[in-house]
Design an enzyme around this catalytic site. Sequence first.
Site, short mmCIF file in Angstrom:
data_model
loop_
_atom_site.label_atom_id
_atom_site.label_comp_id
_atom_site.label_asym_id
_atom_site.label_seq_id
_atom_site.Cartn_x
_atom_site.Cartn_y
_atom_site.Cartn_z
CD GLU A 189 2.90 -23.23 -1.08
OE1 GLU A 189 3.90 -23.37 -1.79
OE2 GLU A 189 2.96 -22.78 0.09
CB CYS A 190 -0.90 -27.48 2.38
SG CYS A 190 -1.08 -28.86 3.55
N GLY A 191 -3.42 -26.31 2.78
CA GLY A 191 -4.72 -25.82 3.19
C GLY A 191 -5.38 -24.97 2.13
#
Length: 445
Positions: free
Chosen positions: A335-337
Site C-alpha cells: 500500500e502506498c509506500g
Amino acid sequence: MTAHPTPGLVIVAPRSSSGKTTVTLGLLRAFARRGLRVTGAKCGPDYIDPAFHAVATGRPSLNLDAWSMPPALLSGLAAGVTADADLALCEGLMGLFDGVPAAPGRSGSSADVAAALGWPMLLVLDVSGQSQSAAAIVKGCATYDARVRLAGVVVNKAGSARHIRLVRDAVEALGVPVFGALPRSEAISLPERHLGLVQASETSGLDARLDAMADLVEAHLDLDAIRASARPSPFESTGADRSDGLALRPPGQRIALARDDAFSFMYPHLLQGWRAAGAEVLPFAPLADEPPASDCDVCWLPGGYPELHAGRLSANRQFLEGLRAFAETRPVHGECGGYMALGRTLTDAAGVEHPMAGLLGVRTSFARRKMNLGYRDAALAEDGPLGRAGARLRGHEFHYASVTDPGDDAPFATVTDAYGSAPAPSGSRRRLVTGSFFHVIARAD
C-alpha cells in the site's frame, strides 16, 4: 455494549489548525495521570494521531471513519475500544462539518461520527484576532446540525484576561459553557513533515512534550467539568463490527507485516480484527535488512516513508532477496509506500534513483511531488488476498510521490473518488504481487 457504556466526547473545531491535537493529547495525558482509564480515537483516515493517543494514555487508539466504515462497523469498533474505559476522547478532523458529498451520516465529517455515537462535541475555538465575534461561530456550530450537541467550548490562543472575559461572556450568554482558555504557546508544538506530524516513534522527548501539554490544560481548563460533560452512547451496539466482526478479512493465516520507520501506516482496527479472527501477524523490519518470515503465507507492506530511507532499502540485500523469494510462491501486497518499494525504482527528494524490489513495473519519484489526497472506492480487478474479483473496498490516498513510469502490469483495481469520478484503473498486479497508492479501511457495504 457493556452494562455501563463509556461516556465520550468528540473534540472538534470550526477549522483545521485550531488546536484540536494539543487539547486532545493534553486531556488524554492529564486524565491518565489522574488514574482514569481514558481511551483516544481519531475521526477520519489519519494514521499518525492514534499512535500519539496510545503513548499519551498507554491504551490502544483507533480510527473511526464515517465515509469508509458502515455504521455498524463504526459503532462496533467504538464499543470495542472503549469497553473497559472510564472516558473516551475522539479527536476530530478538519472543521467539524467538513466532509464529502454522501448520503446523510456518511460524509466522513467529525459531526457524522459524533452523531453516530451520540457523543457530545467539545469545541476548540481559536480566538486570535477576535473577541465577541467568536460567539457567532459558537452559535453556528451549536445549531447547524440538529443531530449533534455541543457540550462546551475550550478557548485557544487567548490573549489578555480582558480578551478572555470578552469571549467568555459572549459565549456563555448563549447558554454554552466555557471550560477554560489556553494562552498562546509555541513551546508545546509537535514536529511535522510532508504527511503530517512526525511519527510518535520518531518524536524525541515525546513523554516530556505530552506532560507539558497535560500541565497546560490542567492549569487553564476545568477538567472535572469537561469529564462531567461527556455522555455514553444512547444507541445499542451489536457488540460486533458487522456480520463477521471484521472491517477486512485477514489476507492470510500467517501475515508477514513490514513494520519500521519506513513502513508504519497500518490501521489499528485492521490488525485488531485480523488477530481477533485468529490470524497471526509477524512483523519484520526492512530497514534492519530483515526479510519476511519464510513460514508466512502472505506478506503485507504498508505505507510509510520509504522515500526518506530509499538508499538504505535499496542496499538491504537480505530484505530484497527474501521478498523476491517470498513472492515466487505466495502473495505480496503493498500500500502506498509499500507499493513504491515493490516497484522498479524510487527516486528520492534529491533526484537520486534507487533500485527497489522490481516485483512490479512501476517507477515512482518523490522529487516530482504532487499531493494526491482523498477517499477512494476500489473494485478489485482479480482474485487476491484482499478479496475476490469485483469486491469493493473503501479507503483513501494521501501521498506526494508521482508515478514516472507505470510499467506494463495489469491494474490492481478500478477506483472512483467521493465526487463521482469516472472509474479508472489503479495500481499494479503481476502474478502474486499487487500494490497501489490506495489504503484500505474497510469493505464497502
